[in-house]
Write a protein that holds these residues in place. Sequence first.
Motif, short mmCIF file in Angstrom:
data_model
loop_
_atom_site.label_atom_id
_atom_site.label_comp_id
_atom_site.label_asym_id
_atom_site.label_seq_id
_atom_site.Cartn_x
_atom_site.Cartn_y
_atom_site.Cartn_z
N ASN A 1 -9.39 -6.56 1.46
CA ASN A 1 -8.43 -7.33 0.69
C ASN A 1 -8.00 -6.50 -0.51
O ASN A 1 -8.43 -5.35 -0.71
CB ASN A 1 -9.05 -8.67 0.24
CG ASN A 1 -10.44 -8.49 -0.36
OD1 ASN A 1 -10.68 -7.53 -1.11
ND2 ASN A 1 -11.35 -9.38 -0.03
N HIS B 1 -1.01 -3.08 -2.45
CA HIS B 1 -1.80 -3.52 -1.28
C HIS B 1 -1.00 -4.52 -0.44
O HIS B 1 -0.97 -4.42 0.79
CB HIS B 1 -3.11 -4.15 -1.73
CG HIS B 1 -3.95 -4.65 -0.60
ND1 HIS B 1 -4.77 -3.84 0.13
CD2 HIS B 1 -4.08 -5.91 -0.06
CE1 HIS B 1 -5.38 -4.54 1.07
NE2 HIS B 1 -4.99 -5.80 0.98
N GLY B 2 -0.35 -5.47 -1.12
CA GLY B 2 0.46 -6.44 -0.39
C GLY B 2 1.63 -5.80 0.33
O GLY B 2 1.95 -6.16 1.47
N CYS B 3 2.27 -4.84 -0.31
CA CYS B 3 3.41 -4.15 0.31
C CYS B 3 2.97 -3.38 1.56
O CYS B 3 3.63 -3.43 2.60
CB CYS B 3 4.07 -3.20 -0.69
SG CYS B 3 4.91 -4.02 -2.07
N LYS C 1 0.27 -3.91 3.35
CA LYS C 1 -0.26 -4.82 4.37
C LYS C 1 0.86 -5.47 5.17
O LYS C 1 0.77 -5.63 6.40
CB LYS C 1 -1.12 -5.89 3.70
CG LYS C 1 -1.75 -6.87 4.68
CD LYS C 1 -2.62 -7.88 3.95
CE LYS C 1 -3.23 -8.88 4.93
NZ LYS C 1 -4.08 -9.88 4.22
N THR C 2 1.95 -5.84 4.50
CA THR C 2 3.06 -6.51 5.17
C THR C 2 4.14 -5.53 5.64
O THR C 2 5.06 -5.94 6.35
CB THR C 2 3.69 -7.53 4.23
OG1 THR C 2 4.15 -6.89 3.02
CG2 THR C 2 2.67 -8.61 3.86
N GLY C 3 4.05 -4.28 5.22
CA GLY C 3 5.05 -3.30 5.62
C GLY C 3 6.40 -3.51 4.97
O GLY C 3 7.43 -3.17 5.54
N THR C 4 6.42 -4.05 3.75
CA THR C 4 7.66 -4.33 3.03
C THR C 4 7.72 -3.49 1.76
O THR C 4 6.69 -3.13 1.18
CB THR C 4 7.77 -5.81 2.66
OG1 THR C 4 6.62 -6.20 1.87
CG2 THR C 4 7.82 -6.67 3.92
N THR D 1 9.52 -10.77 -6.49
CA THR D 1 8.31 -11.20 -5.79
C THR D 1 7.06 -10.74 -6.53
O THR D 1 6.07 -11.49 -6.62
CB THR D 1 8.29 -10.65 -4.36
OG1 THR D 1 9.48 -11.07 -3.68
CG2 THR D 1 7.08 -11.14 -3.59
#
Length: 413
Positions: free
Chosen positions: A308, A389-391, A393-396, A402
């Motif tokens: 995470n 990390h969020g970018c 993980k989601t590939g965005t 945001t």
Amino acid sequence: MLFIGDDWAEGHHDIEVEDDVGRRLARIRLPEGVEGLARLHEVVAEHLDPDSTGSSDLPESAVVVGIETDRGVWVSALLACGYQVYAINPMSAARYRERHGTSGAKSDAGDAHVLAEIVRLDRGHHRQIAGDSPQVEALKLLARAHQGLIWDRTRHLQRMRSALREYFPAALTAFDNLAAPDTLALLRKAPDPDRAARLTTGQITVELARAHRRGDRTATATRIRDALRAPALRQPAAIEHAYAVVVAGQARMLAHLAEQIDELEQEVKRSFRGHPAAAIVRSCPGLGDVLGARVLAEFGDDPHRYRNAKARKNYAGTSPITRASGKRKTVSARYARNKHLADACHQWAFCSMNTSPGARAYYDALWAREVGHHAALRQLGNRLVGILHGCLKTGTVYDESTAWPQVPPQAAA
């Protein structure tokens, strides 16, 4: 399953092999290289029960290795064989050694035993070597070499400045940037007060032109000449000569380092731009080709490496640690961390405030609460690592609204 402790040295490896219950199956010293690795495979084949695996092929989870490094041809060969390899921090291994004996005795064979016990009993509390791609491993090598040369340049620059301060302080007044190419050229040509005083405006102007110095070069050359000729205290001639030799050598070294840094920087940029995740990393505020390459290389590109965002923050060293005992509780920064990644995240946080209103607002809020500059940058870096990390993980790619939804739109305009 077999559990192997590998205490490595430059020319050999001390190996201990244990089974599931901790029974020692083998203890052997192996040479570095193909011969040693072949003998290790023979030892594994002798003690691994093929009936328990249900197949003549070696399953990935059948052999677990603990070793105090995460790189090198030996580690790469172990990973290629399908072994689970855990890179144990030497500090952790030292604490485990105290657990097995309080006498203070130490040996290579004993260290191999400790490593085998760690991966047998407590491997869940340690990090398995990530399955990063060869592309990002190559990028990591280039980025670290580039960063290391920059740190070397800073050390040599400080040494040269210290030497000039001891015998030629007028040079520190004359040159506003000791790392500039024109400064290094003039110090190579005139590293002592006598030769510096004989420099003409024309000679100084030529070096400024070669270094592509902007502005009024004649005025700059006149100012440098006057500063070098100003009356000043002097060291004895023999000492001045010795210092001059040292400074001239340091100036040549710094000039060569600058060339190597520029060449390596171009290679880092080329390697980074070819990585599939480069576009996502570059979209984050404050990350360009060089700093983005450092961040991506140190984090790696194994999608399963971090469970995470908190795990990624812990690895980056941006998340704080808490020490609580009784009624006392303190929160402090992490100092046992990846220094390459920590330095990159610190610079990232500082640079992000120039292009991200959300990052700037977050830093200003911390500053208003009387949080110190470096502590505020660590907290900002912690937030940015979570966003990255969020970018990934989601590939965005990064999106300001945001990432910082609490910042009003007019502040971002």
